[in-house]
Write a protein that holds these residues in place. Structure first.
Motif, PDB file in Angstrom:
ATOM      1  N   MET A  96       0.807  -1.218   0.000  1.00 23.55           N
ATOM      2  CA  MET A  96       0.000   0.000   0.000  1.00 23.55           C
ATOM      3  C   MET A  96       0.846   1.276   0.000  1.00 23.55           C
ATOM      4  O   MET A  96       0.371   2.327  -0.392  1.00 23.55           O
ATOM      5  N   PRO A 132       3.023   3.953  -1.383  1.00 20.79           N
ATOM      6  CA  PRO A 132       3.368   4.346  -2.753  1.00 20.79           C
ATOM      7  C   PRO A 132       4.870   4.579  -2.905  1.00 20.79           C
ATOM      8  O   PRO A 132       5.545   5.002  -1.966  1.00 20.79           O
ATOM      9  N   GLN A 183       5.459   3.292  -9.490  1.00 18.09           N
ATOM     10  CA  GLN A 183       4.282   2.832  -8.757  1.00 18.09           C
ATOM     11  C   GLN A 183       3.292   2.162  -9.709  1.00 18.09           C
ATOM     12  O   GLN A 183       2.755   1.101  -9.411  1.00 18.09           O
ATOM     13  N   VAL A 215       2.242  -1.819  -9.451  1.00 19.52           N
ATOM     14  CA  VAL A 215       0.857  -2.254  -9.270  1.00 19.52           C
ATOM     15  C   VAL A 215       0.476  -3.257 -10.360  1.00 19.52           C
ATOM     16  O   VAL A 215      -0.123  -4.301 -10.075  1.00 19.52           O
ATOM     17  N   LEU A 271      -6.450  -5.413  -1.713  1.00 25.34           N
ATOM     18  CA  LEU A 271      -5.650  -4.620  -2.638  1.00 25.34           C
ATOM     19  C   LEU A 271      -6.334  -4.400  -3.977  1.00 25.34           C
ATOM     20  O   LEU A 271      -6.353  -3.278  -4.493  1.00 25.34           O
ATOM     21  N   LEU A 280      -5.828  -0.439  -3.474  1.00 29.24           N
ATOM     22  CA  LEU A 280      -4.686  -0.069  -4.304  1.00 29.24           C
ATOM     23  C   LEU A 280      -5.125   0.211  -5.732  1.00 29.24           C
ATOM     24  O   LEU A 280      -4.791   1.245  -6.294  1.00 29.24           O
TER      25      LEU A 280
END
Length: 134
Positions: A15, A17, A24, A28, A95, A102
């Motif tokens: 979580m 960043p 980022q 992800v 997530l 996220l």
């Protein structure tokens, strides 16, 4: 294992960043792809992934900026092992589920556990590096 970042270190780390927004974005995408492939019953929602990539400007990350972002994103997975995978599979709904914190909707979440069984002789889970662009 829980999907609460207060009690799940690996979810809490996911979580946080990265300082580089391009890195980022790549992290992800790589994490969602890895969990979709390695977690039991989970699969990547390609429509949501395309939408996420469009929103974050994934296609605009090019050249040296892409290579630097890919290096930084890959660095976060350097010591990725079965324990991290198990905790992230447990937190995959938190997530990436429909109300993911996220990136919402990137995963169709499954059972919350890894597909493969634990191998005490080799606990590391190799993830392929992000491709570099020349």
């Amino acid at each position: 294992m829980t999907n609460d970042p207060a009690t799940n270190y690996y979810v809490a780390e996911a979580m946080k960043p990265l300082a580089n927004p391009d890195a980022q974005t790549l992290r992800v995408v790589k994490l969602a792809d890895a969990l979709g492939k390695l977690c039991s019953g989970a699969s990547l929602n390609k429509k949501a992934l395309y939408s996420y990539m469009t929103e974050t400007g994934f296609a605009d990350i090019k050249g040296k900026a892409y290579n630097e972002a890919a290096f930084l994103a890959d660095t976060t997975f350097r010591y990725f092992d079965y324990r991290a995978l198990a905790h992230l599979c447990a937190g995959s709904a938190y997530l990436f589920g429909p109300k993911g914190q996220l990136a919402p909707g990137l995963l169709k979440t499954g059972k919350g556990k890894p597909k493969a069984s634990y191998d005490p002789d080799n606990p590391f889970v190799p993830l392929p590096p992000l491709a570099r662009k020349s």
